[in-house]
Motif scaffolding. Sequence first.
Motif, PDB file in Angstrom:
ATOM      1  N   MET A   1      39.832  44.229  44.166  1.00 58.18           N
ATOM      2  CA  MET A   1      40.844  43.240  43.847  1.00 58.18           C
ATOM      3  C   MET A   1      40.881  43.063  42.326  1.00 58.18           C
ATOM      4  O   MET A   1      39.855  42.825  41.710  1.00 58.18           O
ATOM      5  CB  MET A   1      40.465  41.932  44.557  1.00 58.18           C
ATOM      6  CG  MET A   1      41.484  40.844  44.427  1.00 58.18           C
ATOM      7  SD  MET A   1      41.072  39.330  45.360  1.00 58.18           S
ATOM      8  CE  MET A   1      41.487  39.820  47.022  1.00 58.18           C
ATOM      9  N   ASP A   5      45.239  39.536  41.219  1.00 59.88           N
ATOM     10  CA  ASP A   5      45.100  39.170  42.635  1.00 59.88           C
ATOM     11  C   ASP A   5      44.113  38.013  42.804  1.00 59.88           C
ATOM     12  O   ASP A   5      44.348  37.100  43.608  1.00 59.88           O
ATOM     13  CB  ASP A   5      44.630  40.367  43.467  1.00 59.88           C
ATOM     14  CG  ASP A   5      45.668  41.469  43.543  1.00 59.88           C
ATOM     15  OD1 ASP A   5      46.874  41.170  43.407  1.00 59.88           O
ATOM     16  OD2 ASP A   5      45.284  42.633  43.748  1.00 59.88           O
ATOM     17  N   THR A   8      45.816  34.781  41.686  1.00 63.40           N
ATOM     18  CA  THR A   8      46.752  34.286  42.694  1.00 63.40           C
ATOM     19  C   THR A   8      46.022  33.611  43.848  1.00 63.40           C
ATOM     20  O   THR A   8      46.410  32.516  44.291  1.00 63.40           O
ATOM     21  CB  THR A   8      47.621  35.449  43.228  1.00 63.40           C
ATOM     22  OG1 THR A   8      48.347  36.008  42.131  1.00 63.40           O
ATOM     23  CG2 THR A   8      48.588  34.975  44.296  1.00 63.40           C
ATOM     24  N   LYS A   9      44.966  34.238  44.312  1.00 62.44           N
ATOM     25  CA  LYS A   9      44.215  33.685  45.442  1.00 62.44           C
ATOM     26  C   LYS A   9      43.537  32.363  45.069  1.00 62.44           C
ATOM     27  O   LYS A   9      43.550  31.407  45.846  1.00 62.44           O
ATOM     28  CB  LYS A   9      43.185  34.704  45.934  1.00 62.44           C
ATOM     29  CG  LYS A   9      42.576  34.370  47.267  1.00 62.44           C
ATOM     30  CD  LYS A   9      41.823  35.570  47.817  1.00 62.44           C
ATOM     31  CE  LYS A   9      41.333  35.301  49.218  1.00 62.44           C
ATOM     32  NZ  LYS A   9      40.713  36.484  49.814  1.00 62.44           N
TER      33      LYS A   9
END
Length: 79
Positions: A1, A5, A8-9
């Motif tokens: 990842m 990413d 965002t998570k």
Amino acid sequence: MDRADVDTKIRDLIAPFNKKDVELTAGTTFANDLEFDSLTVMDFVAEIEDAFDIIITMNQQADIETYGQLVDAVTKMQD
């Protein structure tokens, strides 16, 4: 990842804890800007650990003061 990413998570995970809807930048601090108390920090760290299947030690937590530092640390732990 990759870092984007992870960012965002984490933004999704932090939303319920961001009671004042503070804009998240790399320099946003958990203690001052987001006003996280120790219990909130523990709950949020548990969410991060579960979501990314990592362990964030107490020493690491002490070194992470800003949102950007958290994203960097989680990204590094993913590698």
